[in-house]
Design a protein around this motif. Structure first.
Motif, PDB file in Angstrom:
ATOM      1  N   VAL A  73       0.858  -1.193   0.000  1.00 28.99           N
ATOM      2  CA  VAL A  73       0.000   0.000   0.000  1.00 28.99           C
ATOM      3  C   VAL A  73       0.892   1.241   0.000  1.00 28.99           C
ATOM      4  O   VAL A  73       1.949   1.251   0.624  1.00 28.99           O
ATOM      5  CB  VAL A  73      -0.948   0.041   1.224  1.00 28.99           C
ATOM      6  CG1 VAL A  73      -1.982  -1.065   1.152  1.00 28.99           C
ATOM      7  CG2 VAL A  73      -0.177  -0.044   2.523  1.00 28.99           C
ATOM      8  N   PRO A  74       0.471   2.316  -0.683  1.00 25.43           N
ATOM      9  CA  PRO A  74       1.332   3.494  -0.822  1.00 25.43           C
ATOM     10  C   PRO A  74       1.112   4.583   0.214  1.00 25.43           C
ATOM     11  O   PRO A  74       1.765   5.622   0.159  1.00 25.43           O
ATOM     12  CB  PRO A  74       0.947   4.016  -2.211  1.00 25.43           C
ATOM     13  CG  PRO A  74      -0.518   3.713  -2.302  1.00 25.43           C
ATOM     14  CD  PRO A  74      -0.716   2.409  -1.555  1.00 25.43           C
ATOM     15  N   GLU A  97       3.489  13.536  -7.386  1.00 24.38           N
ATOM     16  CA  GLU A  97       3.489  13.218  -8.810  1.00 24.38           C
ATOM     17  C   GLU A  97       3.289  11.722  -9.045  1.00 24.38           C
ATOM     18  O   GLU A  97       2.597  11.308  -9.989  1.00 24.38           O
ATOM     19  CB  GLU A  97       4.791  13.703  -9.447  1.00 24.38           C
ATOM     20  CG  GLU A  97       4.880  15.225  -9.495  1.00 24.38           C
ATOM     21  CD  GLU A  97       6.254  15.737  -9.885  1.00 24.38           C
ATOM     22  OE1 GLU A  97       7.155  14.895 -10.152  1.00 24.38           O
ATOM     23  OE2 GLU A  97       6.447  16.964  -9.919  1.00 24.38           O
ATOM     24  N   GLY A  98       3.861  10.904  -8.160  1.00 22.67           N
ATOM     25  CA  GLY A  98       3.666   9.462  -8.273  1.00 22.67           C
ATOM     26  C   GLY A  98       2.215   9.070  -8.033  1.00 22.67           C
ATOM     27  O   GLY A  98       1.668   8.208  -8.739  1.00 22.67           O
ATOM     28  N   MET A  99       1.577   9.708  -7.055  1.00 26.41           N
ATOM     29  CA  MET A  99       0.176   9.390  -6.777  1.00 26.41           C
ATOM     30  C   MET A  99      -0.743   9.873  -7.900  1.00 26.41           C
ATOM     31  O   MET A  99      -1.707   9.188  -8.262  1.00 26.41           O
ATOM     32  CB  MET A  99      -0.245  10.012  -5.449  1.00 26.41           C
ATOM     33  CG  MET A  99       0.275   9.262  -4.237  1.00 26.41           C
ATOM     34  SD  MET A  99      -0.297   7.541  -4.130  1.00 26.41           S
ATOM     35  CE  MET A  99      -1.980   7.765  -3.544  1.00 26.41           C
ATOM     36  N   HIS A 152      -3.300   7.524  -9.895  1.00 24.23           N
ATOM     37  CA  HIS A 152      -4.729   7.805 -10.081  1.00 24.23           C
ATOM     38  C   HIS A 152      -5.114   7.797 -11.559  1.00 24.23           C
ATOM     39  O   HIS A 152      -6.093   7.167 -11.955  1.00 24.23           O
ATOM     40  CB  HIS A 152      -5.091   9.167  -9.480  1.00 24.23           C
ATOM     41  CG  HIS A 152      -4.908   9.266  -7.997  1.00 24.23           C
ATOM     42  ND1 HIS A 152      -4.919   8.174  -7.160  1.00 24.23           N
ATOM     43  CD2 HIS A 152      -4.714  10.349  -7.191  1.00 24.23           C
ATOM     44  CE1 HIS A 152      -4.738   8.570  -5.919  1.00 24.23           C
ATOM     45  NE2 HIS A 152      -4.614   9.881  -5.907  1.00 24.23           N
ATOM     46  N   GLU A 153      -4.334   8.523 -12.344  1.00 29.00           N
ATOM     47  CA  GLU A 153      -4.655   8.632 -13.770  1.00 29.00           C
ATOM     48  C   GLU A 153      -4.559   7.277 -14.466  1.00 29.00           C
ATOM     49  O   GLU A 153      -5.412   6.912 -15.284  1.00 29.00           O
ATOM     50  CB  GLU A 153      -3.715   9.635 -14.444  1.00 29.00           C
ATOM     51  CG  GLU A 153      -4.032   9.852 -15.915  1.00 29.00           C
ATOM     52  CD  GLU A 153      -3.125  10.877 -16.567  1.00 29.00           C
ATOM     53  OE1 GLU A 153      -3.333  11.178 -17.769  1.00 29.00           O
ATOM     54  OE2 GLU A 153      -2.199  11.395 -15.887  1.00 29.00           O
ATOM     55  N   GLU A 196      -1.397  -4.759 -12.950  1.00 32.68           N
ATOM     56  CA  GLU A 196      -0.508  -4.448 -14.076  1.00 32.68           C
ATOM     57  C   GLU A 196      -0.204  -2.956 -14.131  1.00 32.68           C
ATOM     58  O   GLU A 196       0.945  -2.556 -14.381  1.00 32.68           O
ATOM     59  CB  GLU A 196      -1.165  -4.906 -15.386  1.00 32.68           C
ATOM     60  CG  GLU A 196      -0.273  -4.730 -16.607  1.00 32.68           C
ATOM     61  CD  GLU A 196      -0.897  -5.279 -17.866  1.00 32.68           C
ATOM     62  OE1 GLU A 196      -0.406  -4.958 -18.962  1.00 32.68           O
ATOM     63  OE2 GLU A 196      -1.892  -6.031 -17.770  1.00 32.68           O
ATOM     64  N   VAL A 197      -1.224  -2.125 -13.881  1.00 31.15           N
ATOM     65  CA  VAL A 197      -1.001  -0.670 -13.875  1.00 31.15           C
ATOM     66  C   VAL A 197      -0.018  -0.291 -12.781  1.00 31.15           C
ATOM     67  O   VAL A 197       0.953   0.465 -13.013  1.00 31.15           O
ATOM     68  CB  VAL A 197      -2.342   0.070 -13.659  1.00 31.15           C
ATOM     69  CG1 VAL A 197      -2.078   1.570 -13.421  1.00 31.15           C
ATOM     70  CG2 VAL A 197      -3.265  -0.120 -14.845  1.00 31.15           C
ATOM     71  N   ILE A 198      -0.232  -0.820 -11.582  1.00 36.55           N
ATOM     72  CA  ILE A 198       0.627  -0.472 -10.453  1.00 36.55           C
ATOM     73  C   ILE A 198       2.066  -0.926 -10.678  1.00 36.55           C
ATOM     74  O   ILE A 198       3.011  -0.192 -10.372  1.00 36.55           O
ATOM     75  CB  ILE A 198       0.054  -1.081  -9.157  1.00 36.55           C
ATOM     76  CG1 ILE A 198      -1.290  -0.403  -8.816  1.00 36.55           C
ATOM     77  CG2 ILE A 198       1.025  -0.925  -7.994  1.00 36.55           C
ATOM     78  CD1 ILE A 198      -2.043  -1.056  -7.681  1.00 36.55           C
ATOM     79  N   SER A 199       2.223  -2.109 -11.235  1.00 32.75           N
ATOM     80  CA  SER A 199       3.587  -2.615 -11.474  1.00 32.75           C
ATOM     81  C   SER A 199       4.327  -1.825 -12.538  1.00 32.75           C
ATOM     82  O   SER A 199       5.559  -1.803 -12.579  1.00 32.75           O
ATOM     83  CB  SER A 199       3.543  -4.097 -11.878  1.00 32.75           C
ATOM     84  OG  SER A 199       2.894  -4.258 -13.130  1.00 32.75           O
ATOM     85  N   SER A 200       3.568  -1.115 -13.390  1.00 38.85           N
ATOM     86  CA  SER A 200       4.195  -0.333 -14.459  1.00 38.85           C
ATOM     87  C   SER A 200       4.628   1.065 -14.005  1.00 38.85           C
ATOM     88  O   SER A 200       5.330   1.767 -14.731  1.00 38.85           O
ATOM     89  CB  SER A 200       3.231  -0.190 -15.633  1.00 38.85           C
ATOM     90  OG  SER A 200       2.136   0.662 -15.308  1.00 38.85           O
ATOM     91  N   LEU A 201       4.202   1.473 -12.821  1.00 36.84           N
ATOM     92  CA  LEU A 201       4.509   2.834 -12.355  1.00 36.84           C
ATOM     93  C   LEU A 201       5.933   2.938 -11.836  1.00 36.84           C
ATOM     94  O   LEU A 201       6.488   1.987 -11.314  1.00 36.84           O
ATOM     95  CB  LEU A 201       3.497   3.229 -11.262  1.00 36.84           C
ATOM     96  CG  LEU A 201       2.036   3.318 -11.713  1.00 36.84           C
ATOM     97  CD1 LEU A 201       1.137   3.562 -10.510  1.00 36.84           C
ATOM     98  CD2 LEU A 201       1.847   4.418 -12.746  1.00 36.84           C
TER      99      LEU A 201
END
Length: 389
Positions: free
Chosen positions: A241-242, A343-345, A349-350, A384-389
């Protein structure tokens, strides 16, 4: 179910209206004269009467009424949806939220329904809170790793607490499957289970009043610590969790200034608005909360943690609103590492919102399905989205 402004969610829990708070003897125009763009009236959703979040929202509302003449109506609710949906639908200007904010922006649990999805919300400030795993002193458990195979009190429906138990276990490279789960219907019953000897461990907020009984019992209470110097452990926590950070807790059962324990730090309550809230208005409300701090800081034992040096910085369950950041920059509290987190958050979100819309566009029938059905498809997409960030 839908949380959009087009349709009202049904069956989401009652919303009880509290009385209007504020100083009736001060003309509403007083707010505009002293702090331009501060609304003269506001509606805040919050936790039920008696909860810490309700006490603090009431105290801040009263302070703002006395200083600026603003009038705040509280909408207390014991339901997470009852606190979140008024903000999303524009029926409340602000929500004083807990981890349900994370669920909303991530599209988790009820927010995975086809007509809901990740919500676009932002924070102004958030008071530091803590949670860890408590064990009985006679259990022989001294570390998170020692929990393996031990009877652990667990309320499956208590998603807010469970969302924090997972990263605590991750600190030691464990998962919920490593525990001997003893399930109970609610949070209060999990505390009672340790007193009665039906379990030896559970995840709790130290301020929970039920833990005083455990502290006074023959079993006693011990908190498991998350060493802030264990970089690998905390990297696993933040991967789970972030919105968490190390926090040394000194208030609560089994704790004192001399006997503090490093725990999972998170934010509750967080003052929350829609992402499209007017920046000038958010700036003004943030400034008003900060400038009345001395008037409400003694509302309860943890209210001093609304100090802007603590409550005005990340991490939180959602990115901060640009209006709040503008104010914190103005008073010299916004740091470069805060901006990096922000910026990471925003990217998270986006990315999640775009992935959700793409998923729905690829299969029109998903829009009419419930959360359990959609989550089977959404969760791998989200991962997949989270792992790509």
């Amino acid at each position: 179910m839908t949380f959009t402004r087009r349709k009202v969610l049904q069956g989401a829990g009652g919303i009880a209206a509290a009385g209007v708070l504020g100083s009736a003897g001060i003309r509403p125009a007083h707010a505009q004269q002293n702090l331009p763009n501060l609304p003269t009236t506001m509606i805040w959703s919050c936790y039920d009467v008696g909860a810490a979040g309700y006490v603090e929202a009431s105290a801040v509302a009263d302070a703002m009424g006395k200083k600026y003449g603003t009038r705040v109506r509280l909408l207390p609710s014991g339901s997470s949806q009852g606190r979140v949906k008024p903000v999303i639908q524009g029926r409340a200007s602000h929500g004083w939220l807990a981890t349900e904010l994370y669920f909303a922006v991530e599209g988790l649990y009820e927010y995975a329904a086809g007509d809901v999805g990740p919500q676009d919300l932002r924070t102004l400030m958030g008071r530091v809170n803590s949670l860890s795993i408590a064990v009985t002193k006679d259990s022989g458990i001294n570390s998170i790793a020692d929990l393996k195979g031990k009877p652990f009190a667990y309320a499956r429906a208590n998603t807010s607490v469970n969302a924090k138990i997972d990263p605590i276990l991750a600190f030691a490279g464990m998962t919920i499957d490593d525990l001997d789960l003893i399930e109970f219907p609610g949070y209060g019953q999990t505390m009672k289970a340790l007193v009665e000897g039906r379990a030896v461990a559970g995840g709790f907020a130290p301020s929970s009043s039920g833990l005083r009984e455990l502290e006074a019992s023959p079993q006693g209470i011990r908190w498991l610590e998350l060493d802030p110097n264990d970089k690998e452990g905390w990297a696993r926590v933040r991967k789970a969790v972030p919105f968490v950070e190390p926090f040394k807790e000194t208030i609560g059962a089994g704790l004192s200034e001399e006997n503090g324990v490093w725990m999972l730090g998170y934010r509750y309550p967080m003052i929350t608005v829609r992402a499209d809230a007017a920046a000038d208005e958010v700036y003004a409300v943030t400034k008003a909360v900060v400038e009345t701090f001395d008037m409400y800081k003694d509302a309860n034992k943890v209210a001093p943690r609304w100090d802007p040096k603590l409550a005005g910085k990340p991490p939180m369950d959602a990115a901060l609103h640009e209006g709040a950041i503008r104010y914190f920059k103005e008073i010299g509290l916004w740091q470069p590492d805060y901006q990096t987190w922000q910026e990471g958050m925003l990217a998270r979100h986006e990315g999640l919102q775009q992935a959700w819309n793409k998923m729905l566009a690829g299969d029109a029938k998903l829009a009419s399905l419930g959360a359990d059905e959609v989550a089977k498809i959404w969760m791998p997409v989200r991962a997949e989205v989270i792992s790509s960030l």
